[in-house]
Design a protein around this motif. Structure first.
Motif, short mmCIF file in Angstrom:
data_model
loop_
_atom_site.label_atom_id
_atom_site.label_comp_id
_atom_site.label_asym_id
_atom_site.label_seq_id
_atom_site.Cartn_x
_atom_site.Cartn_y
_atom_site.Cartn_z
N GLU A 161 -29.36 -28.54 -39.01
CA GLU A 161 -29.44 -27.15 -38.55
C GLU A 161 -29.01 -26.21 -39.67
O GLU A 161 -27.93 -26.34 -40.22
N ALA A 162 -29.90 -25.28 -40.00
CA ALA A 162 -29.64 -24.32 -41.08
C ALA A 162 -29.86 -22.90 -40.55
O ALA A 162 -30.40 -22.69 -39.45
N LYS A 163 -29.45 -21.91 -41.35
CA LYS A 163 -29.74 -20.52 -40.99
C LYS A 163 -31.25 -20.33 -40.95
O LYS A 163 -31.98 -20.89 -41.76
N LYS A 164 -31.70 -19.53 -40.01
CA LYS A 164 -33.13 -19.28 -39.88
C LYS A 164 -33.67 -18.63 -41.15
O LYS A 164 -33.05 -17.75 -41.72
N GLY A 165 -34.82 -19.12 -41.58
CA GLY A 165 -35.42 -18.58 -42.79
C GLY A 165 -34.85 -19.14 -44.07
O GLY A 165 -35.03 -18.57 -45.14
N THR A 248 -30.46 -19.77 -36.05
CA THR A 248 -30.52 -21.03 -36.78
C THR A 248 -31.83 -21.73 -36.44
O THR A 248 -32.51 -21.36 -35.47
N GLU A 249 -32.16 -22.75 -37.23
CA GLU A 249 -33.39 -23.51 -36.99
C GLU A 249 -33.17 -24.95 -37.44
O GLU A 249 -32.30 -25.23 -38.26
N ILE A 250 -33.97 -25.84 -36.89
CA ILE A 250 -33.95 -27.23 -37.31
C ILE A 250 -34.84 -27.37 -38.54
O ILE A 250 -36.02 -27.05 -38.50
N VAL A 251 -34.25 -27.84 -39.65
CA VAL A 251 -35.04 -27.99 -40.88
C VAL A 251 -35.41 -29.45 -41.13
O VAL A 251 -36.08 -29.76 -42.11
#
Length: 321
Positions: A161-165, A248-251
């Motif tokens: 999980e990272a910051k979106k974008g 956040t988003e799954i990378v």
């Protein structure tokens, strides 16, 4: 996996998880959204999916448990949405794990009793016989199979999980080289990250700067401030948080059992305590009658469904322990 506690990245997640930490939950927590867009009921009035008792399977339950009339389920501290967390009344345990536990109790003709404890005390309680079964996102591993029996009920998928974008993706070890990534200690996620780091170092790549956080409040603060590039944890938790906050988003995702084995989550009992076959058959029953699928849909976890329950399948190899 130990239980993260609360998020600091955005108000909706803070509102939801304050309930998990004993604080008041604002009204806007009602009707949050799961990763697949499903509206999530966060109130104490869960209207859980139910199913009928199956006498032949109930008869497989050890006599002591049948006479007691309760299934003593041990789970994490109620702070890991959508797996296991507190409703907005700060006391009712809700989530996909409690829902599955309730279905199992229905089939077995028992009343479910939830016992939220810290991660390490799940296994202490199972070892002592204090609890009958653990349902807390417990991964099947070869080492654990020496002490416990497993009846599987969900795929084990890990998520970065990272910051979106953030603009990066994780597909394998080389993608984390030189990155700063957090993880909770004592978990299979930690073992995977450490193994990847060792592989990278042997290949002459930059090492991973591994940070350890046990509480989600800490790693989400580190994410928002840019002190870490990503957090590695259970994919359902990360996806649920990302869907709520939009921050956040799954990378990247990966099997919780490593590259060679499809990771599975299992209902966990003390080895040879006589209960696992009843749980196994109860799980197959609810999978076949559709109530299992209804539960996963409630929490947006249809992509982690299994087609049948397995007894003690291959797990995370000891070489990765």
């Amino acid at each position: 996996m130990p239980a993260p506690r609360r998020s600091l990245l955005a108000l909706p997640a803070v509102a939801l998880l304050l309930a998990a930490c004993g604080g008041p939950a604002p009204a806007e927590t009602k009707g949050n959204t799961a990763p697949d867009g499903t509206k999530v009921n966060l109130t104490a009035d869960q209207k859980r999916v139910t199913t009928a008792k199956v006498d032949a399977i109930a008869a497989l339950v050890p006599e002591e448990i049948r006479k007691r009339g309760t299934l003593k389920v041990v789970d994490s501290l109620g702070t890991v949405p959508p797996l296991d967390f507190y409703a907005d009344d700060n006391k009712t345990i809700i989530g996909v794990e409690p829902d599955i536990a309730s279905l199992l109790a229905d089939v077995l003709g028992l009343k479910v009793e939830f016992n939220p404890v810290s991660w390490e005390n799940i296994f202490v309680g199972l070892d002592s016989g204090k609890y009958d079964v653990g349902l807390s996102n417990i991964t099947v591993t070869e080492a654990r199979k020496e002490k416990y029996d497993f009846a599987t009920y969900r795929l084990d998928i890990l998520g970065f999980e990272a910051k979106k974008g953030s603009g990066w993706k994780v597909a394998g070890p080389k993608d984390v080289a030189g990155r700063t990534i957090s993880v909770a200690s004592g978990t299979n996620q930690e073992k995977l990250l450490v193994a990847w780091n060792e592989e990278n170092v042997k290949a002459g790549l930059k090492p991973v700067d591994i940070k350890y956080f046990q509480n989600s409040s800490d790693y989400y603060l580190a994410l928002s401030s840019g002190r870490i590039d990503a957090h590695l944890g259970p994919n359902p938790v990360a996806a649920f948080h990302g869907a709520q906050t939009g921050e956040t988003e799954i990378v990247g995702t990966y099997s919780g059992a490593g590259a060679q084995v499809l990771g599975k989550i299992g209902a966990t009992t003390k080895k040879d305590n006589g209960l696992v076959n009843a749980l196994h058959q109860a799980l197959d029953t609810v999978i076949k009658n559709g109530t299992y699928g209804q539960v996963l849909k409630r929490w947006g976890l249809e992509n982690e469904a299994v087609q049948s329950s397995e007894l003690n399948p291959p797990g995370l190899p000891k070489t990765n322990q």
